[in-house]
Design an enzyme around this catalytic site. Structure first.
Site, short mmCIF file in Angstrom:
data_model
loop_
_atom_site.label_atom_id
_atom_site.label_comp_id
_atom_site.label_asym_id
_atom_site.label_seq_id
_atom_site.Cartn_x
_atom_site.Cartn_y
_atom_site.Cartn_z
N SER A 50 0.65 -1.26 -0.11
CA SER A 50 -0.33 0.32 -0.24
C SER A 50 0.51 1.52 -0.50
O SER A 50 1.38 1.63 -1.02
CB SER A 50 -0.88 -0.15 1.37
OG SER A 50 -1.95 1.01 1.01
N HIS A 61 -7.96 -4.78 -0.23
CA HIS A 61 -6.83 -3.95 0.06
C HIS A 61 -5.99 -4.95 0.87
O HIS A 61 -6.66 -4.77 1.58
CB HIS A 61 -7.15 -3.16 0.20
CG HIS A 61 -6.09 -2.01 0.42
ND1 HIS A 61 -5.75 -1.75 -0.67
CD2 HIS A 61 -5.39 -0.91 1.29
CE1 HIS A 61 -4.83 -0.71 -0.49
NE2 HIS A 61 -4.24 -0.72 1.31
N ASP A 103 -10.09 -3.72 -5.18
CA ASP A 103 -9.37 -3.16 -4.48
C ASP A 103 -10.00 -2.08 -4.60
O ASP A 103 -10.47 -0.86 -5.21
CB ASP A 103 -8.02 -2.65 -4.97
CG ASP A 103 -7.35 -1.75 -3.06
OD1 ASP A 103 -7.88 -1.35 -2.76
OD2 ASP A 103 -5.74 -2.61 -3.32
#
Length: 487
Positions: free
Chosen positions: A262, A427, A395
């Site tokens: 991320s 995610h 996501d």
């Protein structure tokens, strides 16, 4: 014959005995629900890799003709092959449910690992904590009087993390000429080495004695006290650079692998684009990467569920970071001017936080300015390190193809890039039917095989088809103007 007769025959054929019509009806309803879940809700995760047109060729003394990334993945990581599939948790049949489950459920006692910690300083005086995976025996067997607790750092960290001893620090400072591998994980927003999305991979890699596993906890994160009045941002790469240089100094013969998750993947991509051919990284792996911060921010802030849940959930721990480190941060006049009750009580969304704090503290005018400058999507061509990007198209935080958040076309023209896209996963989730994370096994195979079959082999090197590389169009940010051109 009625459809119920077929079902009745099928039920009895597979060994389920029905004693009454009522039992048959109950089983029929169960089968109906299962069929509805399978066909109306997608629980089959499909893999759709995208490779560059003229990918780099990996060569060793044994591989005279070389092998490209597509051939390597097809041969060694079947989970990442074209059209491979897996069954996800049937109750987590979309990206929202996958992501929420990852955030709500605690994985404290799953993939338990033990870490020793040292504090590493950057050139500006700021520090990060570097946690290294160790065995439980090493974690438990030490003299408490030998622990080195850095100045101004908390004495207690976590039940699974302790500071290094004098002897461990001495061993670290002496370095080594061995050829083991180093894997360094860069966490997500306000994350730490305690995150289950790291431990699930490291628990598998930890079985291989040829790997040393580290996690970089960003400034202020993971019970790390600030030493300068500044936190972190997606474009702040100096801490990664200092750690890579530290590893190369102490372990000159070791290969370094980066694993960015991320926000950590954005920092990683920015670092690689800045360093180009001098990154000192053998392989970079991005999970749930955010390539276009502006596109992803729009997706995050304007989607009903994303805006209501994710943006707020991501902002809350950041506000807690500000509160816990406020004494140090208030030394920063920019932060001091913004950290007022009438301002902070209005911050509920991530973009608002970045607009008021992150962008201003790092010299940007606003969140959009920061997002534009920090987005790796504008720097894809500058990455000169073998790079694997794993992204889920559902996501709900990064956004998928619908907001152009993945540079699929650009990556095809960079021979170092490989994009592994999946239909499901959310995610940083990817929960299978047994709630284990799907990506842990194939990523561990990827790292181990890449290291053992390629990087650690004699004569390893990379060849690039220079003739077919795209030429840079802009010159100093301008399109070139031909001299004496005639219309």
């Amino acid at each position: 014959m009625l459809i119920t007769d077929y079902v009745y025959y099928f039920i009895n054929e597979i060994g389920i005995k029905t004693k009454s019509f009522q039992d048959f009806c109950v089983i029929l309803v169960i089968f109906y629900i299962l069929f509805k879940i399978i066909f109306n809700y997608n629980i089959i995760n499909r893999v759709m890799p995208s490779y560059s047109y003229n990918g780099i060729i990996f060569k060793t003394d044994k591989l005279k003709d070389g092998i490209n990334m597509k051939e390597f993945i097809t041969k060694n990581i079947p989970e990442f092959k074209e059209n491979s599939w897996s069954i996800m948790n049937p109750f987590l049949f979309n990206g929202h449910l996958q992501t929420m489950f990852a955030g709500i459920r605690t994985f404290r006692n799953v993939d338990v690992l033990y870490f020793t910690r040292q504090i590493r300083f950057a050139n500006d005086g700021g520090c990060v904590s570097l946690d290294q995976v160790v065995s439980k025996n090493q974690f438990d067997n030490f003299n408490k009087n030998d622990l080195i607790i850095p100045k101004n750092q908390p004495k207690e960290i976590d039940e699974f993390i302790r500071y290094m001893t004098k002897e461990e620090i001495k061993i670290q400072e002496n370095g080594s000429n061995d050829s083991k591998a180093i894997v360094l994980a860069l966490t997500g927003l306000s994350g730490s080495s305690a995150e289950s999305y790291i431990r699930c991979l490291y628990n598998k890699l930890n079985k291989n004695l040829n790997f040393d596993l580290y996690v970089m906890n960003s400034r202020g994160c993971g019970n790390t006290n600030l030493t300068t009045p500044k936190l972190f941002c997606a474009l702040w790469t100096e801490d990664v650079r200092c750690l890579v240089n530290f590893f190369k100094e102490k372990y000159p013969n070791r290969k370094i692998y980066l694993f960015g998750i991320s926000l950590g993947s954005i920092v990683m991509s920015n670092y690689l684009s800045q360093e180009g051919e001098n990154s000192n990284i053998s392989l970079a792996i991005a999970l749930a990467s955010i390539w276009d911060l502006r596109g992803s921010s729009y997706f995050l802030e304007n989607g009903f569920i994303s805006s209501l849940f994710y943006s707020t959930a991501m902002t809350f721990p950041l506000m807690m970071l500000l509160k816990s480190h406020s004494n140090e941060l208030l030394q920063n006049p920019i932060f001091k001017s913004q950290y007022k009750n009438n301002i902070i009580r209005k911050i509920w969304k991530l973009k608002k936080f970045d607009d008021i704090f992150t962008s201003k503290m790092f010299g940007f005018t606003c969140a959009d300015d920061y997002y534009t400058q920090a987005s790796p999507i504008y720097k894809v061509s500058k990455i000169k390190t073998p790079y694997i990007n794993l992204s889920s198209l559902d996501d709900p935080i990064t956004g998928g193809l619908q907001v152009g958040a993945l540079p699929l076309d650009q990556a095809k023209y960079n021979p170092f890039m490989t994009m592994i896209n999946t239909s499901l996963g959310g995610h940083v989730a990817y929960f299978k039917w047994n709630n284990t994370r799907w990506y842990a096994e194939p990523l561990s195979k990827l790292i181990v095989n890449f290291h053992e079959k390629l990087v650690s082999q004699d004569g390893y090197h990379i060849e690039i088809d220079e003739k077919h590389l795209p030429k840079q169009v802009l010159v100093d940010g301008h399109l070139p103007v031909p001299l004496n051109s005639k219309i």
